[in-house]
Design a protein around this motif. Sequence first.
Motif, PDB file in Angstrom:
ATOM      1  N   ASP A   1      -4.223   8.121 -10.732  1.00 63.72           N
ATOM      2  CA  ASP A   1      -4.067   9.129  -9.681  1.00 63.72           C
ATOM      3  C   ASP A   1      -4.563   8.583  -8.342  1.00 63.72           C
ATOM      4  O   ASP A   1      -3.939   8.811  -7.301  1.00 63.72           O
ATOM      5  N   VAL A   2      -5.676   7.845  -8.357  1.00 58.99           N
ATOM      6  CA  VAL A   2      -6.193   7.250  -7.123  1.00 58.99           C
ATOM      7  C   VAL A   2      -5.225   6.226  -6.570  1.00 58.99           C
ATOM      8  O   VAL A   2      -4.935   6.200  -5.361  1.00 58.99           O
ATOM      9  N   LEU A   3      -4.684   5.381  -7.436  1.00 56.65           N
ATOM     10  CA  LEU A   3      -3.750   4.342  -6.986  1.00 56.65           C
ATOM     11  C   LEU A   3      -2.453   4.946  -6.451  1.00 56.65           C
ATOM     12  O   LEU A   3      -1.837   4.400  -5.539  1.00 56.65           O
ATOM     13  N   ALA A   4      -2.032   6.084  -7.029  1.00 52.95           N
ATOM     14  CA  ALA A   4      -0.803   6.722  -6.558  1.00 52.95           C
ATOM     15  C   ALA A   4      -1.003   7.402  -5.205  1.00 52.95           C
ATOM     16  O   ALA A   4      -0.094   7.420  -4.375  1.00 52.95           O
ATOM     17  N   ARG A   5      -2.183   7.928  -4.955  1.00 48.14           N
ATOM     18  CA  ARG A   5      -2.447   8.654  -3.717  1.00 48.14           C
ATOM     19  C   ARG A   5      -2.854   7.743  -2.571  1.00 48.14           C
ATOM     20  O   ARG A   5      -2.643   8.092  -1.399  1.00 48.14           O
ATOM     21  N   TYR A   6      -3.414   6.579  -2.884  1.00 44.22           N
ATOM     22  CA  TYR A   6      -3.921   5.695  -1.836  1.00 44.22           C
ATOM     23  C   TYR A   6      -3.318   4.305  -2.008  1.00 44.22           C
ATOM     24  O   TYR A   6      -3.798   3.505  -2.825  1.00 44.22           O
ATOM     25  N   PRO A   7      -2.252   3.977  -1.270  1.00 45.74           N
ATOM     26  CA  PRO A   7      -1.637   2.643  -1.356  1.00 45.74           C
ATOM     27  C   PRO A   7      -2.616   1.521  -1.029  1.00 45.74           C
ATOM     28  O   PRO A   7      -2.434   0.391  -1.486  1.00 45.74           O
ATOM     29  N   LEU A   8      -3.668   1.831  -0.262  1.00 46.82           N
ATOM     30  CA  LEU A   8      -4.674   0.833   0.058  1.00 46.82           C
ATOM     31  C   LEU A   8      -5.287   0.253  -1.221  1.00 46.82           C
ATOM     32  O   LEU A   8      -5.424  -0.969  -1.367  1.00 46.82           O
ATOM     33  N   TYR A   9      -5.629   1.122  -2.171  1.00 43.24           N
ATOM     34  CA  TYR A   9      -6.264   0.670  -3.415  1.00 43.24           C
ATOM     35  C   TYR A   9      -5.241   0.134  -4.407  1.00 43.24           C
ATOM     36  O   TYR A   9      -5.592  -0.657  -5.286  1.00 43.24           O
ATOM     37  N   ALA A  10      -3.990   0.561  -4.267  1.00 42.20           N
ATOM     38  CA  ALA A  10      -2.940  -0.033  -5.097  1.00 42.20           C
ATOM     39  C   ALA A  10      -2.752  -1.504  -4.733  1.00 42.20           C
ATOM     40  O   ALA A  10      -2.604  -2.372  -5.610  1.00 42.20           O
ATOM     41  N   GLY A  11      -2.765  -1.805  -3.435  1.00 37.73           N
ATOM     42  CA  GLY A  11      -2.665  -3.198  -3.006  1.00 37.73           C
ATOM     43  C   GLY A  11      -3.877  -4.006  -3.430  1.00 37.73           C
ATOM     44  O   GLY A  11      -3.759  -5.171  -3.837  1.00 37.73           O
ATOM     45  N   LEU A  12      -5.058  -3.400  -3.359  1.00 36.35           N
ATOM     46  CA  LEU A  12      -6.258  -4.108  -3.795  1.00 36.35           C
ATOM     47  C   LEU A  12      -6.212  -4.395  -5.293  1.00 36.35           C
ATOM     48  O   LEU A  12      -6.621  -5.472  -5.738  1.00 36.35           O
ATOM     49  N   GLU A  13      -5.684  -3.457  -6.061  1.00 39.45           N
ATOM     50  CA  GLU A  13      -5.576  -3.661  -7.518  1.00 39.45           C
ATOM     51  C   GLU A  13      -4.669  -4.845  -7.830  1.00 39.45           C
ATOM     52  O   GLU A  13      -4.944  -5.621  -8.757  1.00 39.45           O
ATOM     53  N   ARG A  14      -3.611  -4.999  -7.078  1.00 38.59           N
ATOM     54  CA  ARG A  14      -2.699  -6.124  -7.320  1.00 38.59           C
ATOM     55  C   ARG A  14      -3.398  -7.453  -7.020  1.00 38.59           C
ATOM     56  O   ARG A  14      -3.190  -8.444  -7.717  1.00 38.59           O
ATOM     57  N   GLU A  15      -4.188  -7.476  -5.963  1.00 38.11           N
ATOM     58  CA  GLU A  15      -4.903  -8.712  -5.639  1.00 38.11           C
ATOM     59  C   GLU A  15      -5.988  -9.019  -6.673  1.00 38.11           C
ATOM     60  O   GLU A  15      -6.172 -10.169  -7.080  1.00 38.11           O
ATOM     61  N   LEU A  16      -6.708  -8.003  -7.104  1.00 33.26           N
ATOM     62  CA  LEU A  16      -7.760  -8.220  -8.097  1.00 33.26           C
ATOM     63  C   LEU A  16      -7.193  -8.673  -9.437  1.00 33.26           C
ATOM     64  O   LEU A  16      -7.837  -9.429 -10.172  1.00 33.26           O
ATOM     65  N   SER A  17      -5.978  -8.208  -9.763  1.00 37.41           N
ATOM     66  CA  SER A  17      -5.373  -8.584 -11.049  1.00 37.41           C
ATOM     67  C   SER A  17      -5.038 -10.074 -11.110  1.00 37.41           C
ATOM     68  O   SER A  17      -4.854 -10.624 -12.205  1.00 37.41           O
ATOM     69  N   LYS A  18      -4.991 -10.746  -9.959  1.00 32.41           N
ATOM     70  CA  LYS A  18      -4.706 -12.178  -9.938  1.00 32.41           C
ATOM     71  C   LYS A  18      -5.954 -13.026 -10.183  1.00 32.41           C
ATOM     72  O   LYS A  18      -5.849 -14.227 -10.414  1.00 32.41           O
ATOM     73  N   LEU A  19      -7.137 -12.387 -10.091  1.00 26.26           N
ATOM     74  CA  LEU A  19      -8.398 -13.106 -10.235  1.00 26.26           C
ATOM     75  C   LEU A  19      -9.056 -12.765 -11.561  1.00 26.26           C
ATOM     76  O   LEU A  19      -8.649 -11.831 -12.255  1.00 26.26           O
ATOM     77  N   ARG A  20     -10.084 -13.510 -11.907  1.00 27.97           N
ATOM     78  CA  ARG A  20     -10.852 -13.270 -13.130  1.00 27.97           C
ATOM     79  C   ARG A  20     -12.325 -13.200 -12.759  1.00 27.97           C
ATOM     80  O   ARG A  20     -12.804 -13.975 -11.924  1.00 27.97           O
ATOM     81  N   GLY A  21     -13.036 -12.291 -13.381  1.00 31.58           N
ATOM     82  CA  GLY A  21     -14.465 -12.162 -13.103  1.00 31.58           C
ATOM     83  C   GLY A  21     -14.855 -10.733 -12.768  1.00 31.58           C
ATOM     84  O   GLY A  21     -14.149  -9.768 -13.109  1.00 31.58           O
ATOM     85  N   VAL A  22     -15.972 -10.579 -12.065  1.00 34.95           N
ATOM     86  CA  VAL A  22     -16.535  -9.265 -11.759  1.00 34.95           C
ATOM     87  C   VAL A  22     -15.826  -8.674 -10.548  1.00 34.95           C
ATOM     88  O   VAL A  22     -15.558  -9.368  -9.555  1.00 34.95           O
ATOM     89  N   GLU A  23     -15.533  -7.392 -10.620  1.00 36.24           N
ATOM     90  CA  GLU A  23     -14.869  -6.693  -9.519  1.00 36.24           C
ATOM     91  C   GLU A  23     -15.336  -5.247  -9.471  1.00 36.24           C
ATOM     92  O   GLU A  23     -15.906  -4.719 -10.438  1.00 36.24           O
ATOM     93  N   TYR A  24     -15.083  -4.606  -8.328  1.00 34.92           N
ATOM     94  CA  TYR A  24     -15.437  -3.198  -8.126  1.00 34.92           C
ATOM     95  C   TYR A  24     -14.169  -2.429  -7.778  1.00 34.92           C
ATOM     96  O   TYR A  24     -13.382  -2.862  -6.929  1.00 34.92           O
ATOM     97  N   VAL A  25     -13.972  -1.280  -8.450  1.00 36.24           N
ATOM     98  CA  VAL A  25     -12.785  -0.460  -8.206  1.00 36.24           C
ATOM     99  C   VAL A  25     -13.219   0.984  -8.036  1.00 36.24           C
ATOM    100  O   VAL A  25     -14.266   1.405  -8.552  1.00 36.24           O
TER     101      VAL A  25
END
Length: 285
Positions: free
Chosen positions: A103-127
């Motif tokens: 629901d957050v990713l659908a309402r806020y494209p800002l965090y949808a784009g961040l999720e795509r970038e984080l999915s390319k990396l491995r390790g610790v992240e904050y969402v």
Amino acid sequence: MNTPLDELQWKSPEWIQAFGLRTDNVLDYFAESPFFDKTSNNHVIKMQRQFSQMPGAPAAGAPAPNGGEGGNGQYGGGASMLPHQDMGSGQGEFAHVDAARRDVLARYPLYAGLERELSKLRGVEYVLACVREPDFWIVKKQERSDTTHTRVLQDYYIIGANVYQAPTLFNVVQSRLMSTNYHLSQTIKNLHKLTVFQPSQGVQFKSTPSGHAETSMPTGNTVASVPATANTGGVLSMNGAGSTVAGQTASTAQFESNRTRDTITQDLMDKLMITSIKSKPEYIQ
């Protein structure tokens, strides 16, 4: 910092006064707290954006699409301008995350784009895991092993301007057990103060001044007054001649008057022994 993080409350009124606190910049606010790990993938993305201007991104200081200031924050500007699918196909793209985050990713494209970038990396992240505007957000710290698999490490709450770390289940159970043990110990200690031992009746609760009442019992031509308490088990009835009842009543009255004393004398013990041998009281429940 010697204070454990789960006992720490952090806030920055100066930061909020300068930028405000909204959903589109709440991760920027969280990144200023001592809970944020500077080696996380979020910080790596922030450093990359500071030294590379993405095509189509607004210049620093220009208004961002979601109402934030472009180039101001960790995810302001560039993340929302990443090429991404429409929200209908985005539901399938983020099907591996929980419903609240979808629901957050659908309402806020800002965090949808961040999720795509984080999915390319491995390790610790904050969402950003949950949003309840205008004063409540949940941030998750997780470890990413591949594109779709993550393991939650810690939860953080942002309530108003305050940031807290969620306690572990072990700490919650330990705190509840210690609190229960303390209150049980205090209850047993208080109950022990309310009891008194009597050789004829064993352990029983003490009589309070408000619980005393005078009960008259006929003994032939005279009437003897015997103190009766509200917390005794029943009424004491005597069988036998009037003189026997009168003698037993006098002994009982003397025992009741001496019961409030701290010590039981030898003389009182002898009288109790004689009374118990000569009489057989019956307790009517």
